[in-house]
Design a protein around this motif. Structure first.
Motif, PDB file in Angstrom:
ATOM      1  N   LEU A   1     -16.978   0.821  88.414  1.00 58.48           N
ATOM      2  CA  LEU A   1     -15.583   0.194  88.289  1.00 58.48           C
ATOM      3  C   LEU A   1     -15.486  -1.508  88.641  1.00 58.48           C
ATOM      4  O   LEU A   1     -16.144  -2.008  89.724  1.00 58.48           O
ATOM      5  N   MET A   2     -14.885  -2.329  87.914  1.00 61.42           N
ATOM      6  CA  MET A   2     -14.642  -3.563  88.108  1.00 61.42           C
ATOM      7  C   MET A   2     -13.306  -3.980  88.612  1.00 61.42           C
ATOM      8  O   MET A   2     -12.825  -4.640  89.355  1.00 61.42           O
ATOM      9  N   ILE A   3     -12.389  -3.365  87.563  1.00 62.02           N
ATOM     10  CA  ILE A   3     -10.797  -3.789  87.702  1.00 62.02           C
ATOM     11  C   ILE A   3     -10.176  -2.627  87.540  1.00 62.02           C
ATOM     12  O   ILE A   3     -10.163  -2.054  86.540  1.00 62.02           O
ATOM     13  N   SER A   4      -9.331  -2.022  88.712  1.00 63.15           N
ATOM     14  CA  SER A   4      -8.718  -0.801  88.524  1.00 63.15           C
ATOM     15  C   SER A   4      -7.446  -0.870  87.481  1.00 63.15           C
ATOM     16  O   SER A   4      -6.950  -2.050  87.232  1.00 63.15           O
ATOM     17  N   ALA A   5      -6.923   0.096  86.970  1.00 61.03           N
ATOM     18  CA  ALA A   5      -5.952   0.460  86.142  1.00 61.03           C
ATOM     19  C   ALA A   5      -4.644  -0.404  87.018  1.00 61.03           C
ATOM     20  O   ALA A   5      -3.824  -0.836  86.390  1.00 61.03           O
ATOM     21  N   LYS A   6      -4.482  -0.039  88.339  1.00 58.71           N
ATOM     22  CA  LYS A   6      -3.516  -0.380  89.091  1.00 58.71           C
ATOM     23  C   LYS A   6      -3.667  -2.051  89.055  1.00 58.71           C
ATOM     24  O   LYS A   6      -2.469  -2.676  89.015  1.00 58.71           O
ATOM     25  N   SER A   7      -4.650  -2.696  89.299  1.00 62.92           N
ATOM     26  CA  SER A   7      -4.732  -4.058  89.437  1.00 62.92           C
ATOM     27  C   SER A   7      -4.251  -4.628  87.940  1.00 62.92           C
ATOM     28  O   SER A   7      -3.741  -5.796  88.111  1.00 62.92           O
ATOM     29  N   ILE A   8      -4.676  -3.917  86.934  1.00 62.83           N
ATOM     30  CA  ILE A   8      -4.478  -4.538  85.557  1.00 62.83           C
ATOM     31  C   ILE A   8      -3.032  -4.463  85.429  1.00 62.83           C
ATOM     32  O   ILE A   8      -2.302  -5.571  84.983  1.00 62.83           O
ATOM     33  N   ALA A   9      -2.370  -3.550  85.721  1.00 58.94           N
ATOM     34  CA  ALA A   9      -0.765  -3.353  85.597  1.00 58.94           C
ATOM     35  C   ALA A   9      -0.091  -4.378  86.390  1.00 58.94           C
ATOM     36  O   ALA A   9       0.716  -4.748  85.787  1.00 58.94           O
ATOM     37  N   ALA A  10      -0.488  -4.601  87.401  1.00 52.58           N
ATOM     38  CA  ALA A  10       0.035  -5.465  88.363  1.00 52.58           C
ATOM     39  C   ALA A  10       0.134  -7.044  87.647  1.00 52.58           C
ATOM     40  O   ALA A  10       0.984  -7.678  87.793  1.00 52.58           O
ATOM     41  N   ARG A  11      -1.400  -7.273  87.390  1.00 49.57           N
ATOM     42  CA  ARG A  11      -1.421  -8.607  86.702  1.00 49.57           C
ATOM     43  C   ARG A  11      -0.680  -8.777  85.491  1.00 49.57           C
ATOM     44  O   ARG A  11      -0.095  -9.758  85.186  1.00 49.57           O
ATOM     45  N   ILE A  12      -0.472  -7.665  84.846  1.00 46.94           N
ATOM     46  CA  ILE A  12       0.256  -7.861  83.317  1.00 46.94           C
ATOM     47  C   ILE A  12       1.551  -8.079  83.627  1.00 46.94           C
ATOM     48  O   ILE A  12       2.392  -8.936  83.026  1.00 46.94           O
ATOM     49  N   GLU A  13       2.109  -7.447  84.811  1.00 43.85           N
ATOM     50  CA  GLU A  13       3.580  -7.748  85.305  1.00 43.85           C
ATOM     51  C   GLU A  13       3.814  -9.223  85.572  1.00 43.85           C
ATOM     52  O   GLU A  13       4.778  -9.801  85.203  1.00 43.85           O
ATOM     53  N   ASP A  14       2.657  -9.832  86.293  1.00 43.53           N
ATOM     54  CA  ASP A  14       2.962 -11.314  86.662  1.00 43.53           C
ATOM     55  C   ASP A  14       2.729 -12.174  85.484  1.00 43.53           C
ATOM     56  O   ASP A  14       3.749 -12.991  85.222  1.00 43.53           O
ATOM     57  N   LEU A  15       1.826 -11.777  84.474  1.00 45.50           N
ATOM     58  CA  LEU A  15       1.763 -12.822  83.296  1.00 45.50           C
ATOM     59  C   LEU A  15       3.037 -12.562  82.526  1.00 45.50           C
ATOM     60  O   LEU A  15       3.223 -13.414  81.914  1.00 45.50           O
ATOM     61  N   SER A  16       3.469 -11.241  82.213  1.00 45.66           N
ATOM     62  CA  SER A  16       4.605 -11.271  81.512  1.00 45.66           C
ATOM     63  C   SER A  16       6.021 -12.007  81.697  1.00 45.66           C
ATOM     64  O   SER A  16       6.575 -12.522  81.068  1.00 45.66           O
ATOM     65  N   ARG A  17       5.930 -12.296  83.270  1.00 47.33           N
ATOM     66  CA  ARG A  17       7.033 -12.972  83.708  1.00 47.33           C
ATOM     67  C   ARG A  17       6.856 -14.456  83.396  1.00 47.33           C
ATOM     68  O   ARG A  17       7.730 -15.118  82.804  1.00 47.33           O
ATOM     69  N   GLU A  18       5.603 -14.908  83.315  1.00 49.28           N
ATOM     70  CA  GLU A  18       5.301 -16.443  82.870  1.00 49.28           C
ATOM     71  C   GLU A  18       5.449 -16.643  81.340  1.00 49.28           C
ATOM     72  O   GLU A  18       6.168 -17.346  80.856  1.00 49.28           O
ATOM     73  N   ILE A  19       5.310 -15.549  80.612  1.00 46.88           N
ATOM     74  CA  ILE A  19       5.107 -15.581  79.046  1.00 46.88           C
ATOM     75  C   ILE A  19       6.747 -15.439  78.603  1.00 46.88           C
ATOM     76  O   ILE A  19       7.113 -16.419  77.766  1.00 46.88           O
ATOM     77  N   ARG A  20       7.564 -14.652  79.459  1.00 52.98           N
ATOM     78  CA  ARG A  20       8.859 -14.522  79.362  1.00 52.98           C
ATOM     79  C   ARG A  20       9.617 -15.727  79.380  1.00 52.98           C
ATOM     80  O   ARG A  20      10.370 -16.327  78.731  1.00 52.98           O
ATOM     81  N   GLU A  21       9.271 -16.585  80.494  1.00 55.62           N
ATOM     82  CA  GLU A  21       9.743 -17.731  80.691  1.00 55.62           C
ATOM     83  C   GLU A  21       9.525 -18.917  79.841  1.00 55.62           C
ATOM     84  O   GLU A  21      10.415 -19.656  79.054  1.00 55.62           O
ATOM     85  N   THR A  22       8.450 -18.890  79.087  1.00 49.45           N
ATOM     86  CA  THR A  22       7.808 -19.968  78.199  1.00 49.45           C
ATOM     87  C   THR A  22       8.529 -19.398  76.871  1.00 49.45           C
ATOM     88  O   THR A  22       8.779 -20.535  76.209  1.00 49.45           O
ATOM     89  N   PHE A  23       8.842 -18.324  76.648  1.00 48.24           N
ATOM     90  CA  PHE A  23       9.318 -18.002  75.229  1.00 48.24           C
ATOM     91  C   PHE A  23      10.818 -17.746  75.255  1.00 48.24           C
ATOM     92  O   PHE A  23      11.247 -16.955  74.424  1.00 48.24           O
ATOM     93  N   LYS A  24      11.449 -17.937  76.491  1.00 51.73           N
ATOM     94  CA  LYS A  24      12.782 -17.286  76.710  1.00 51.73           C
ATOM     95  C   LYS A  24      13.684 -17.778  75.565  1.00 51.73           C
ATOM     96  O   LYS A  24      14.621 -17.063  75.425  1.00 51.73           O
ATOM     97  N   ASP A  25      13.430 -18.690  75.009  1.00 52.08           N
ATOM     98  CA  ASP A  25      14.526 -19.137  73.710  1.00 52.08           C
ATOM     99  C   ASP A  25      14.118 -18.674  72.477  1.00 52.08           C
ATOM    100  O   ASP A  25      14.660 -19.165  71.414  1.00 52.08           O
ATOM    101  N   THR A  26      13.088 -17.805  72.443  1.00 48.93           N
ATOM    102  CA  THR A  26      12.660 -17.446  71.042  1.00 48.93           C
ATOM    103  C   THR A  26      13.596 -16.814  70.277  1.00 48.93           C
ATOM    104  O   THR A  26      14.450 -15.949  71.116  1.00 48.93           O
TER     105      THR A  26
END
Ligand code: IMP
Length: 177
Positions: free
Chosen positions: A9-34
């Motif tokens: 094991l290197m990165i758990s499913a839980k850690s991946i899910a948490a990181r995707i939530e953070d990244l999604s927030r940043e992506i949403r902000e970047t592309f909010k006017d799309t």
């Protein structure tokens, strides 16, 4: 058939899910006017990541796929990147997010972003779930990275070793036994 190996094991499913939530927030902000974001998955390794990512994005999205040659069935990058399957849709004047599983030597990301830029998107950003900076051969970096990892061969969460182990829900590293 690869030599026998085990997966640690290197990165758990839980850690991946948490990181995707953070990244999604940043992506949403970047592309909010799309009006509609074209999310382009690089096959085949990104298919699990893109599925989880788009469900967190909460933006109008369209999904398309591109397949580039990379490792074949081995553990060595091919360096010469060929497009095996092109996008279905045009991206001229569109907001585009390119989704990759791993940036390793960097040849794939560099080649594919250069190709997509020739099609004149309005905005092109890139995201990679994993980054192995110590392996880089060309100067390229994704706009967003999930996790920086050491120089280990990894599998799971869509990523394969000779077409195996894509269906593991976590990222593991290959250890030969
Ligand atoms: P690059 O062109 O060397 O950056 O290679 C990128 C591609 O190589 C990724 O999209 C993966 O498909 C593959 N790759 C790189 N590292 C690994 C790994 O550790 N396991 C499985 N595939 C990998």
């Amino acid at each position: 058939m690869p030599d026998p190996y085990e997966i640690d094991l290197m990165i758990s499913a839980k850690s991946i899910a948490a990181r995707i939530e953070d990244l999604s927030r940043e992506i949403r902000e970047t592309f909010k006017d799309t009006d509609k974001l074209v999310v382009v998955g690089l096959l085949r390794g990104s298919f699990v990541f893109i599925a989880d990512l788009v469900r967190e994005l909460d933006l109008p999205v369209e999904v398309d796929f591109l397949e580039a040659s990379s490792y074949g069935d081995g553990m060595e990058s091919s360096r010469e990147v060929r497009i095996l399957k092109d996008l279905r849709g045009a991206i001229e004047g569109r907001d585009v997010l390119l989704v990759e599983d791993i940036v390793d030597t960097g040849h794939t990301l560099k080649h594919v972003t250069a190709l997509l830029e020739t099609r004149k998107p309005k905005r092109l950003e890139t995201i990679a779930l994993l980054d192995k900076p110590s392996r880089r051969e060309v100067d390229v970096k994704a706009t967003w990275t999930g996790f920086e990892i050491p120089d280990e061969f990894v599998v799971g969460y869509g990523i394969d070793f000779a077409q195996r182990d894509r269906n593991l829900p976590y990222i593991g590293k290959v250890r030969f036994i």
